[in-house]
Design a protein around this motif. Structure first.
Motif, mmCIF file in Angstrom:
data_model
loop_
_atom_site.group_PDB
_atom_site.id
_atom_site.type_symbol
_atom_site.label_atom_id
_atom_site.label_comp_id
_atom_site.label_asym_id
_atom_site.label_seq_id
_atom_site.Cartn_x
_atom_site.Cartn_y
_atom_site.Cartn_z
ATOM 1 N N PRO A 1 2.033 13.595 5.798
ATOM 2 C CA PRO A 1 1.606 12.360 5.143
ATOM 3 C C PRO A 1 1.331 12.497 3.648
ATOM 4 N N LEU B 1 5.492 6.788 3.855
ATOM 5 C CA LEU B 1 5.016 8.165 3.988
ATOM 6 C C LEU B 1 5.716 8.878 5.136
ATOM 7 N N GLU C 1 2.048 2.843 2.667
ATOM 8 C CA GLU C 1 1.866 3.657 3.869
ATOM 9 C C GLU C 1 3.142 3.740 4.708
ATOM 10 N N CYS D 1 0.822 -1.212 0.000
ATOM 11 C CA CYS D 1 0.000 0.000 0.000
ATOM 12 C C CYS D 1 0.857 1.264 0.000
#
Length: 60
Positions: free
Chosen positions: A28, A23, A20, A18
């Motif tokens: 973010p 980040l 994430e 993903c």
């Protein structure tokens, strides 16, 4: 980023790629560029983590 199928570093699941984990913690909307602004500089030579409890597994 981990590879698909490896354990996720953020959640208790396998990696779904993903992104994430790549980040920035402070912004973010951008990808982490290792600027290290999210790390607070400690007073002294080393950072420290306060330990308030130790759990011991006594089951055999």
């Amino acid at each position: 980023m981990n590879k698909l199928g490896e354990p996720c570093v953020l959640e208790d699941r396998v990696c779904t790629a993903c992104g994430e984990c790549d980040l920035c913690d402070l912004d973010p909307t951008k990808q982490c560029d290792n600027c290290c602004q999210c790390i607070k500089t400690p007073e002294g030579d080393f950072a420290e983590i306060e330990i308030d409890d130790i759990l011991v597994n006594i089951e055999e």
